[in-house]
Design an enzyme around this catalytic site. Sequence first.
Site, PDB file in Angstrom:
ATOM      1  N   ARG A  54      -9.117   6.365 -11.137  1.00 45.09           N
ATOM      2  CA  ARG A  54      -8.191   6.841 -10.107  1.00 45.09           C
ATOM      3  C   ARG A  54      -8.401   6.149  -8.761  1.00 45.09           C
ATOM      4  O   ARG A  54      -7.434   5.795  -8.107  1.00 45.09           O
ATOM      5  CB  ARG A  54      -8.274   8.362  -9.957  1.00 45.09           C
ATOM      6  CG  ARG A  54      -7.073   8.937  -9.200  1.00 45.09           C
ATOM      7  CD  ARG A  54      -7.178  10.440  -9.033  1.00 45.09           C
ATOM      8  NE  ARG A  54      -8.313  10.766  -8.199  1.00 45.09           N
ATOM      9  CZ  ARG A  54      -9.251  11.662  -8.497  1.00 45.09           C
ATOM     10  NH1 ARG A  54      -9.196  12.340  -9.609  1.00 45.09           N
ATOM     11  NH2 ARG A  54     -10.264  11.879  -7.691  1.00 45.09           N
ATOM     12  N   TYR A 107      14.620   3.136   6.397  1.00 45.70           N
ATOM     13  CA  TYR A 107      14.820   3.501   5.000  1.00 45.70           C
ATOM     14  C   TYR A 107      15.079   5.007   4.922  1.00 45.70           C
ATOM     15  O   TYR A 107      14.248   5.811   5.362  1.00 45.70           O
ATOM     16  CB  TYR A 107      13.585   3.103   4.192  1.00 45.70           C
ATOM     17  CG  TYR A 107      13.716   3.417   2.731  1.00 45.70           C
ATOM     18  CD1 TYR A 107      14.623   2.724   1.950  1.00 45.70           C
ATOM     19  CD2 TYR A 107      12.961   4.414   2.146  1.00 45.70           C
ATOM     20  CE1 TYR A 107      14.773   3.028   0.611  1.00 45.70           C
ATOM     21  CE2 TYR A 107      13.097   4.720   0.800  1.00 45.70           C
ATOM     22  CZ  TYR A 107      14.002   4.015   0.047  1.00 45.70           C
ATOM     23  OH  TYR A 107      14.154   4.318  -1.275  1.00 45.70           O
ATOM     24  N   ASP A 180       7.048  -1.224   8.483  1.00 46.25           N
ATOM     25  CA  ASP A 180       7.622  -1.380   7.142  1.00 46.25           C
ATOM     26  C   ASP A 180       8.252  -2.765   7.118  1.00 46.25           C
ATOM     27  O   ASP A 180       9.300  -3.000   7.722  1.00 46.25           O
ATOM     28  CB  ASP A 180       8.652  -0.280   6.877  1.00 46.25           C
ATOM     29  CG  ASP A 180       9.282  -0.379   5.489  1.00 46.25           C
ATOM     30  OD1 ASP A 180       9.217  -1.465   4.869  1.00 46.25           O
ATOM     31  OD2 ASP A 180       9.863   0.623   5.016  1.00 46.25           O
ATOM     32  N   LYS A 205      10.436  -4.174  -4.249  1.00 45.88           N
ATOM     33  CA  LYS A 205      11.526  -5.044  -3.809  1.00 45.88           C
ATOM     34  C   LYS A 205      11.129  -6.511  -3.991  1.00 45.88           C
ATOM     35  O   LYS A 205      10.738  -6.894  -5.079  1.00 45.88           O
ATOM     36  CB  LYS A 205      11.903  -4.677  -2.371  1.00 45.88           C
ATOM     37  CG  LYS A 205      12.089  -3.157  -2.162  1.00 45.88           C
ATOM     38  CD  LYS A 205      13.253  -2.582  -2.948  1.00 45.88           C
ATOM     39  CE  LYS A 205      13.297  -1.061  -2.949  1.00 45.88           C
ATOM     40  NZ  LYS A 205      13.331  -0.442  -1.636  1.00 45.88           N
TER      41      LYS A 205
HETATM   42  C1  PLP Z   1      12.712   0.793  -1.200  1.00 44.27           C
HETATM   43  C2  PLP Z   1      12.164   0.926   0.170  1.00 44.27           C
HETATM   44  C3  PLP Z   1      11.169   1.860   0.451  1.00 44.27           C
HETATM   45  C4  PLP Z   1      10.636   2.827  -0.583  1.00 44.27           C
HETATM   46  O1  PLP Z   1      10.031   2.161  -1.637  1.00 44.27           O
HETATM   47  P1  PLP Z   1       9.932   2.843  -3.121  1.00 44.27           P
HETATM   48  O2  PLP Z   1       9.122   1.885  -3.908  1.00 44.27           O
HETATM   49  O3  PLP Z   1      11.353   3.008  -3.599  1.00 44.27           O
HETATM   50  O4  PLP Z   1       9.267   4.162  -2.939  1.00 44.27           O
HETATM   51  C5  PLP Z   1      10.666   1.899   1.740  1.00 44.27           C
HETATM   52  N1  PLP Z   1      11.122   1.067   2.699  1.00 44.27           N
HETATM   53  C6  PLP Z   1      12.084   0.158   2.461  1.00 44.27           C
HETATM   54  C7  PLP Z   1      12.542  -0.735   3.549  1.00 44.27           C
HETATM   55  C8  PLP Z   1      12.642   0.055   1.184  1.00 44.27           C
HETATM   56  O5  PLP Z   1      13.597  -0.842   0.958  1.00 44.27           O
END
Ligand code: PLP
Length: 383
Positions: A54, A107, A180, A205
């Site tokens: 974990r 987001y 982010d 992504k």
């Molecule tokens: C998709 C996304 C998230 C969240 O990611 P997940 O893997 O879907 O939890 C956060 N920030 C941005 C800019 C995103 O495109």
Amino acid sequence: MSSSRSPWSKRSLTAQAMGHVDPLTKAVVPPIHVATTYIRDEDNAYSSGFVYGRPDNATIREAEGVLAMLEEAEAGALLFSSGMAAATAVFQALDPGDHIVASKVMYWALRSWLMTEAVRWGLKVDFVETDNLDALREAVKPGQTKLVWIETPSNPLWTITDIAGAAEIAHAAGARLAVDSTTASPIHTRPLNLGADIVMHAATKVLNGHSDVVAGALAGAKADAFWARVVNIRKMQGAILGPFEAYLLMRGMRTLHVRTAAQAKSALDLAQRFSAHPKVARVLYPGLPQHPGHDVAARQMENGFGYMLSIQVSDGEAAAIRTAARVGLWKRATSLGGVESLIEHRASVEGPGTPCPPDLLRLSTGIEDVEDLYRDLDEALRG
Ligand SMILES: *Cc1c(COP(=O)(O)O)cnc(C)c1O
């Protein structure tokens, strides 16, 4: 691990996933470690450094090494089971009563979590337009604000926040800056070098790039007490990525440089061509000189301006939805950053309270032939 300790460029190190060779078999691809538990030494120590599945895993560490190198993260990188798991771990490391300033354009799921869950745990959140540094300066409360959270370029308007400027404001108030950087990727921006304390990626992504893994990542500038709390939260809450997913992510990252270069080139080409399209009222892409964040983007982004753009359709919301319904090559789906191009009527996803205009179509540019991408969307727009 930093490329400054290696004679090879980041591109070379990424292509070879740091070039590790399995010592037992000499395999050029590291094995997937699936064990949940490890043998304790006779003297009661754990000399391998691994105890239980974990908190830690060798395959996870391999993928984390690539990301830490790309982000030049002194504290290293941490992989999570999703982007949301990575982001929320940062907020959970705060204390009840702590004040947060976050980007208004961000987001949607994280904004929603902050407005519903984070506040229940005593966090106080203000959303401001962080592309305006004066607004950010006004929103931070020295001594009370403990975290400034920005997303740049931010969903779905591709708003640009000046990372170095935001870092200065956050630090002057005694707060940390987290970024982010999902849509920028470490190829276009390295927030830690611009003064940020933590960088977050939805590795789902472009880092993975093949729309087949849900994963998240954090990379830290300093292995301080706050970072240690984040590490502990991942460990105690079991938010670590699975080893198969880490392996797939590492395979995806090997081609990150070539994918992002091709995607950014096509995105700029499409942004320029759709800017002159009779059925398009506006194109939002930080690579266009008319984009409000272009000058800052030109300063803090390199190797292009990323793969995400949005178009606002001249004839309004219904025409935007019809356009998305008519495409063939573009795939009508949420998410972004994959090798296949995606189109989405974003306001339908975000729901009430969204800053997303109703006539907006969000485009994630893949690696297909850009002439095909243009023709498909041009025909869909013309009906
Ligand atoms: C998709 C996304 C998230 C969240 O990611 P997940 O893997 O879907 O939890 C956060 N920030 C941005 C800019 C995103 O495109």
